[in-house]
Design an enzyme around this catalytic site. Structure first.
Site, short mmCIF file in Angstrom:
data_model
loop_
_atom_site.label_atom_id
_atom_site.label_comp_id
_atom_site.label_asym_id
_atom_site.label_seq_id
_atom_site.Cartn_x
_atom_site.Cartn_y
_atom_site.Cartn_z
N GLY A 136 -1.99 41.30 44.64
CA GLY A 136 -3.64 41.39 46.19
C GLY A 136 -3.35 42.28 47.23
N HIS A 360 56.32 52.05 30.01
CA HIS A 360 55.89 51.74 29.09
C HIS A 360 55.98 50.78 28.06
CE1 HIS A 360 58.61 55.68 28.85
NE2 HIS A 360 58.21 54.09 28.39
N ASN A 383 58.11 34.28 29.15
CA ASN A 383 58.25 33.03 30.34
C ASN A 383 57.58 31.90 30.15
OD1 ASN A 383 55.89 34.58 29.93
ND2 ASN A 383 54.51 33.90 31.18
#
Length: 454
Positions: A136, A360, A383
């Site tokens: 517009g 590691h 766990n």
């Protein structure tokens, strides 16, 4: 003056070619609508009204908050019709109209826009474009006063030469809005009720129409397809990268950093390429982050180092600690000062005390390690028994040999040592050496099997 904000978020977004409502598509990991709402909140309005339509239930579910009023636009009959749906809820002196697919709008721009609104003056946000096709046009008189906004499809050839366009963002005196919206017509090329027609009505009623422009035209760039979404994503990331560099961060390549959350940084931080920062991340002074790392909802204390290809989520690294390369720290992982986690080590809900090391090829889950512990390569905490999680607790100065299985629940006392290859199932008292493996046997003169001849 009191303020209410209306955010238009009812569009389908056909060109996105997606089942997801357009306003829920992300910029920097957050829905576009979320960016607009966050900016709106900074203005401290009385209320924020979100006009929803396509995918209304999903938008309401994803964005629900106490300060948001969701208003349904059952039929999408234009921007004027959309704002009209919120009219029954509006009573403020000022009404600001924003768009859910214009995610980069900035607070300063909106403050300048609102500063111009009085009972006899409204203000609209405009921008100059080299190619205004589809937008517009702002029509002004010989004195430069705004007279109207003409949509592209309704514009004359002369009006289409105008480069100043309407962004759609508008601030109006609240007491005038209902009258103007009630007078809207859909007698136009689109057959819609244009909010922009309010401008000509205001001029006809003797009001002044002020205007403001954003400092950065990308603030008012909307998203209609995936290409525009990608453009805004890169622009947003460039802005965040520049902000970090102004705060004292060295980015080895600012174009290869993605920030998707709230980041707090200290000075003399160095970030290598292809790093993604998500959620709430705190990075203190002198931190180093290597290439190809993802860091989410984590805290990196002074002097911490993250080496290449590491992934952190919900973790905290103490002063001078380091992780990686190829380390994974899952939620609840904490490294004490000068602790070390090396390559292919995974932590989950585990705390390593000051100076402790897991160099590691280890997994430490649901574990608490004291200071100066050493975890040998190939060690895992067992766990989980298939139903419940159990903890492993190590005191200070514990030495775990390589290739150990620590079967939780388990406690190992200060200064204890476990032999390489052990499966430790019972408590190890302080300063004890624990063997958890079968005794080696050697068979003399053993002959290897030979292949059977066929």
């Amino acid at each position: 003056m009191s303020l209410e904000i209306v955010i238009l978020a009812a569009g389908q977004g056909t060109r996105m070619r997606s089942a997801l409502p357009k306003v829920l598509h992300p910029i920097a990991g957050k829905p576009m609508l979320g960016h607009v709402i966050d900016c709106a909140r900074q203005l401290q309005p009385e209320r924020i009204h979100v006009v929803i339509g396509h995918g209304a239930d999903l938008v309401r579910e994803r964005m629900a908050a106490d300060d948001l009023n969701f208003v349904l636009q059952a039929e999408q009959l234009g921007t004027g019709h959309a704002v009209a749906q919120a009219l029954p809820f509006l009573s403020a002196d000022q009404v600001l109209i924003l768009y859910g697919d214009v995610p980069l709008i900035q607070l300063d721009t909106l403050q300048r826009l609102l500063a111009q609104v009085t009972p006899d003056q409204l203000s609209l946000l405009t921008v100059d474009m080299l190619d205004p096709t589809g937008y517009g046009r702002i029509v002004r008189d010989d004195q430069g006063a705004v007279q109207a906004i003409v949509e592209h499809k309704d514009a004359t050839p002369a009006q289409r030469q105008i480069g100043e366009i309407n962004t759609g963002i508008l601030a109006v005196p609240g007491k005038r809005l209902a009258d103007w919206l009630g007078r809207l017509s859909n007698d136009n090329a689109q057959g819609e009720y244009y909010l922009t027609d309010v401008i000509a009505m205001a001029v006809g009623d003797g009001l002044v129409v002020a205007s403001a422009q954003p400092l950065d035209a990308m603030e008012v760039q909307g998203v209609n397809d995936r290409m525009q979404q990608a453009q805004l994503e890169r622009h947003y990331q460039r802005l965040r990268a520049e902000e970090l560099m102004r705060q004292g961060v060295t980015l080895l390549d600012p174009q290869r950093l993605d920030v998707r959350g709230e980041i707090s940084v200290g000075r003399d931080v160095l970030i290598d390429v292809n790093v993604v920062l998500e959620g709430r991340v705190v990075i203190e002074d002198d931190v180093r982050i290597g290439p190809n790392c993802v860091i989410r909802d984590s805290v990196l204390r002074r002097g911490a180092v993250i080496k290449a290809n590491s992934h952190l989520e919900g973790a905290e690294l103490g002063e001078g600690s380091d992780a990686g390369p190829f380390a994974r720290l899952r939620p609840g992982s904490v490294l004490g000062a000068r602790a070390h986690v090396g390559n292919f080590v995974e932590l989950k809900n585990a705390r390593l005390g000051e100076g402790s090391k897991a160099g590691h090829l280890s997994y430490l889950g649901d574990a608490e390690l004291g200071a100066n512990c050493n975890i040998g390569a190939g060690t895992i905490t067992c766990n989980y028994d298939g139903a419940n999680k159990f903890r492993t607790e190590l005191g200070d100065d514990v030495f775990i040999g390589s290739n150990n299985s620590l079967v939780a629940p388990l406690k190992i006392g200060d200064g204890a040592t476990t032999a390489a290859g052990s499966t430790i199932t019972h408590e190890v008292p302080a300063k004890n050496l624990a063997f958890g493996r079968a005794r080696q046997k050697n068979l003399e003169n053993w002959k290897r099997p030979e292949k059977i001849k066929k």
